[in-house]
Scaffold this motif. Structure first.
Motif, PDB file in Angstrom:
ATOM      1  N   ILE A 122       0.901  -1.088  -0.053  1.00 36.38           N
ATOM      2  CA  ILE A 122      -0.130   0.054  -0.064  1.00 36.38           C
ATOM      3  C   ILE A 122       0.901   1.294  -0.013  1.00 36.38           C
ATOM      4  CG2 ILE A 122      -1.611   1.458   1.395  1.00 36.38           C
ATOM      5  CD1 ILE A 122      -2.798  -1.309   2.450  1.00 36.38           C
ATOM      6  N   CYS A 123       1.977   1.300   0.929  1.00 36.39           N
ATOM      7  CA  CYS A 123       2.870   2.568   0.859  1.00 36.39           C
ATOM      8  C   CYS A 123       3.636   2.465  -0.394  1.00 36.39           C
ATOM      9  CB  CYS A 123       3.524   2.222   2.100  1.00 36.39           C
ATOM     10  SG  CYS A 123       2.757   2.431   3.836  1.00 36.39           S
ATOM     11  N   LEU A 124       3.914   1.493  -0.837  1.00 32.65           N
ATOM     12  CA  LEU A 124       4.822   1.518  -2.022  1.00 32.65           C
ATOM     13  C   LEU A 124       4.003   1.984  -3.244  1.00 32.65           C
ATOM     14  CD1 LEU A 124       6.785  -1.741  -2.003  1.00 32.65           C
ATOM     15  CD2 LEU A 124       7.823   0.463  -1.912  1.00 32.65           C
ATOM     16  N   SER A 125       2.442   2.085  -3.238  1.00 31.89           N
ATOM     17  CA  SER A 125       1.749   2.727  -4.229  1.00 31.89           C
ATOM     18  C   SER A 125       1.274   3.967  -3.949  1.00 31.89           C
ATOM     19  CB  SER A 125       0.710   1.651  -4.690  1.00 31.89           C
ATOM     20  OG  SER A 125      -0.273   1.715  -3.452  1.00 31.89           O
ATOM     21  N   CYS A 126       1.714   4.419  -2.802  1.00 33.41           N
ATOM     22  CA  CYS A 126       1.243   5.904  -2.189  1.00 33.41           C
ATOM     23  C   CYS A 126       1.654   6.981  -2.835  1.00 33.41           C
ATOM     24  CB  CYS A 126       1.281   5.974  -0.524  1.00 33.41           C
ATOM     25  SG  CYS A 126       0.500   7.326   0.219  1.00 33.41           S
ATOM     26  N   PRO A 127       0.824   7.879  -3.291  1.00 33.02           N
ATOM     27  CA  PRO A 127       1.553   9.219  -3.899  1.00 33.02           C
ATOM     28  C   PRO A 127       2.347  10.023  -2.953  1.00 33.02           C
ATOM     29  CG  PRO A 127      -0.735   9.405  -3.754  1.00 33.02           C
ATOM     30  CD  PRO A 127      -0.580   7.937  -3.227  1.00 33.02           C
ATOM     31  N   VAL A 128       1.866   9.940  -1.619  1.00 31.40           N
ATOM     32  CA  VAL A 128       2.669  10.761  -0.543  1.00 31.40           C
ATOM     33  C   VAL A 128       3.476  10.051   0.298  1.00 31.40           C
ATOM     34  CG1 VAL A 128       0.766  12.410  -0.961  1.00 31.40           C
ATOM     35  CG2 VAL A 128       0.646  10.721   0.731  1.00 31.40           C
ATOM     36  N   ALA A 129       3.985   8.880  -0.027  1.00 25.43           N
ATOM     37  CA  ALA A 129       4.870   7.859   0.908  1.00 25.43           C
ATOM     38  C   ALA A 129       6.097   8.832   1.252  1.00 25.43           C
ATOM     39  CB  ALA A 129       5.095   7.004  -0.131  1.00 25.43           C
ATOM     40  N   LYS A 130       6.609   9.653   0.376  1.00 26.90           N
ATOM     41  CA  LYS A 130       7.999  10.321   0.617  1.00 26.90           C
ATOM     42  C   LYS A 130       7.827  11.547   1.644  1.00 26.90           C
ATOM     43  CE  LYS A 130      11.905  12.650  -1.416  1.00 26.90           C
ATOM     44  NZ  LYS A 130      12.453  13.152  -2.594  1.00 26.90           N
ATOM     45  N   GLN A 131       6.380  12.222   1.666  1.00 30.36           N
ATOM     46  CA  GLN A 131       6.136  13.119   2.728  1.00 30.36           C
ATOM     47  C   GLN A 131       5.835  12.703   3.818  1.00 30.36           C
ATOM     48  OE1 GLN A 131       5.076  12.880  -0.350  1.00 30.36           O
ATOM     49  NE2 GLN A 131       4.762  15.070  -1.247  1.00 30.36           N
ATOM     50  N   CYS A 132       5.049  11.217   3.823  1.00 35.52           N
ATOM     51  CA  CYS A 132       4.742  10.609   5.183  1.00 35.52           C
ATOM     52  C   CYS A 132       6.146  10.204   6.033  1.00 35.52           C
ATOM     53  CB  CYS A 132       3.896   9.438   4.688  1.00 35.52           C
ATOM     54  SG  CYS A 132       3.256   8.499   6.153  1.00 35.52           S
ATOM     55  N   TYR A 133       6.820   9.401   5.271  1.00 37.53           N
ATOM     56  CA  TYR A 133       8.255   9.151   5.873  1.00 37.53           C
ATOM     57  C   TYR A 133       8.859  10.147   6.620  1.00 37.53           C
ATOM     58  CZ  TYR A 133      12.885   7.372   6.375  1.00 37.53           C
ATOM     59  OH  TYR A 133      14.162   7.011   6.937  1.00 37.53           O
ATOM     60  N   ALA A 134       9.251  11.284   5.652  1.00 36.01           N
ATOM     61  CA  ALA A 134       9.833  12.548   6.073  1.00 36.01           C
ATOM     62  C   ALA A 134       9.286  13.175   7.437  1.00 36.01           C
ATOM     63  CB  ALA A 134       9.888  13.566   4.967  1.00 36.01           C
ATOM     64  N   GLU A 135       7.888  13.072   7.522  1.00 33.28           N
ATOM     65  CA  GLU A 135       7.203  13.790   8.738  1.00 33.28           C
ATOM     66  C   GLU A 135       7.241  12.619   9.822  1.00 33.28           C
ATOM     67  OE1 GLU A 135       4.274  16.218  10.692  1.00 33.28           O
ATOM     68  OE2 GLU A 135       5.310  16.373   8.704  1.00 33.28           O
ATOM     69  N   GLY A 136       7.251  11.482   9.641  1.00 34.31           N
ATOM     70  CA  GLY A 136       7.436  10.703  10.718  1.00 34.31           C
ATOM     71  C   GLY A 136       8.736  10.476  11.403  1.00 34.31           C
ATOM     72  N   VAL A 137      10.008  10.683  10.571  1.00 34.16           N
ATOM     73  CA  VAL A 137      11.344  10.878  10.964  1.00 34.16           C
ATOM     74  C   VAL A 137      11.154  12.386  11.834  1.00 34.16           C
ATOM     75  CG1 VAL A 137      13.495  11.289  10.446  1.00 34.16           C
ATOM     76  CG2 VAL A 137      12.280   9.446   9.258  1.00 34.16           C
ATOM     77  N   ALA A 138      10.739  13.283  11.140  1.00 32.95           N
ATOM     78  CA  ALA A 138      10.906  14.706  11.809  1.00 32.95           C
ATOM     79  C   ALA A 138      10.085  14.749  13.201  1.00 32.95           C
ATOM     80  CB  ALA A 138      10.335  15.636  10.709  1.00 32.95           C
ATOM     81  N   GLN A 139       9.067  14.033  13.377  1.00 35.57           N
ATOM     82  CA  GLN A 139       8.094  14.140  14.571  1.00 35.57           C
ATOM     83  C   GLN A 139       8.411  13.047  15.410  1.00 35.57           C
ATOM     84  OE1 GLN A 139       6.183  16.919  15.075  1.00 35.57           O
ATOM     85  NE2 GLN A 139       6.965  17.712  13.217  1.00 35.57           N
ATOM     86  N   LYS A 140       9.473  12.221  15.048  1.00 33.25           N
ATOM     87  CA  LYS A 140       9.950  11.112  16.034  1.00 33.25           C
ATOM     88  C   LYS A 140       8.807  10.033  16.290  1.00 33.25           C
ATOM     89  CE  LYS A 140      14.086  13.144  17.734  1.00 33.25           C
ATOM     90  NZ  LYS A 140      14.399  14.383  17.858  1.00 33.25           N
ATOM     91  N   GLU A 141       7.989   9.866  15.125  1.00 35.58           N
ATOM     92  CA  GLU A 141       6.765   8.969  15.397  1.00 35.58           C
ATOM     93  C   GLU A 141       7.313   7.337  15.145  1.00 35.58           C
ATOM     94  OE1 GLU A 141       3.782  10.047  14.948  1.00 35.58           O
ATOM     95  OE2 GLU A 141       3.929  12.115  14.387  1.00 35.58           O
ATOM     96  N   ASP A 142       6.138   6.597  15.892  1.00 33.22           N
ATOM     97  CA  ASP A 142       6.274   5.405  15.860  1.00 33.22           C
ATOM     98  C   ASP A 142       5.147   4.681  14.702  1.00 33.22           C
ATOM     99  OD1 ASP A 142       7.929   4.954  17.981  1.00 33.22           O
ATOM    100  OD2 ASP A 142       6.232   5.202  19.500  1.00 33.22           O
ATOM    101  N   GLY A 143       5.368   3.520  14.467  1.00 27.40           N
ATOM    102  CA  GLY A 143       4.381   3.031  13.379  1.00 27.40           C
ATOM    103  C   GLY A 143       4.957   3.276  12.008  1.00 27.40           C
ATOM    104  N   VAL A 144       4.268   2.682  10.984  1.00 30.53           N
ATOM    105  CA  VAL A 144       4.695   2.600   9.547  1.00 30.53           C
ATOM    106  C   VAL A 144       4.358   3.952   9.109  1.00 30.53           C
ATOM    107  CG1 VAL A 144       4.263   1.687   7.212  1.00 30.53           C
ATOM    108  CG2 VAL A 144       3.945   0.320   9.326  1.00 30.53           C
ATOM    109  N   ARG A 145       5.473   4.571   8.345  1.00 29.04           N
ATOM    110  CA  ARG A 145       5.417   5.862   7.802  1.00 29.04           C
ATOM    111  C   ARG A 145       6.227   5.670   6.382  1.00 29.04           C
ATOM    112  NH1 ARG A 145       3.415  10.043  11.071  1.00 29.04           N
ATOM    113  NH2 ARG A 145       3.421  11.169   9.244  1.00 29.04           N
ATOM    114  N   GLY A 146       5.468   5.887   5.226  1.00 31.03           N
ATOM    115  CA  GLY A 146       5.923   5.910   3.931  1.00 31.03           C
ATOM    116  C   GLY A 146       6.675   4.552   3.757  1.00 31.03           C
TER     117      GLY A 146
END
Length: 106
Positions: free
Chosen positions: A48-72
């Protein structure tokens, strides 16, 4: 374009990147507890993530906000790649993720 957004229940004046996520209407547990406990579901979630048009933004946000769970497409623990919960990924999946996220990925 605004007709399409309206049909999706998105206000064009309040459009955020996450409104366009492939997972927008999916169970959040697929990206947290279920992902941790079911490697088959985890692999499907990765797709699902590999086909997502905003995966890059999702991952970047997860890293920046020190999130837990699947991001990008990557399971994060406090914004860092969690080796245990990403161990099911194949070399091909990592290659696809690197192509999405670019040269500064990981």
């Amino acid at each position: 374009m605004s007709k399409i957004l309206k049909s999706l229940g998105i206000d064009a004046d309040d459009l955020k990147w996450y409104h366009l996520a492939a997972c927008a209407n999916m169970s959040i547990n697929w990206f947290f507890d279920d992902y941790q406990n079911d490697k088959i579901l985890a692999a499907n979630t990765d797709q699902i993530c590999l086909s997502c048009p905003v995966a890059k933004q999702c991952y970047a946000e997860g890293v920046a906000q020190k999130e837990d769970g699947v991001r990008g497409g990557v399971y994060l623990n406090l914004g860092r790649t969690d080796k245990e919960y990403n161990s099911h990924k194949s070399k091909e999946t990592w290659k696809q993720l690197k192509a999405i996220h670019g040269k500064n990925f990981l």
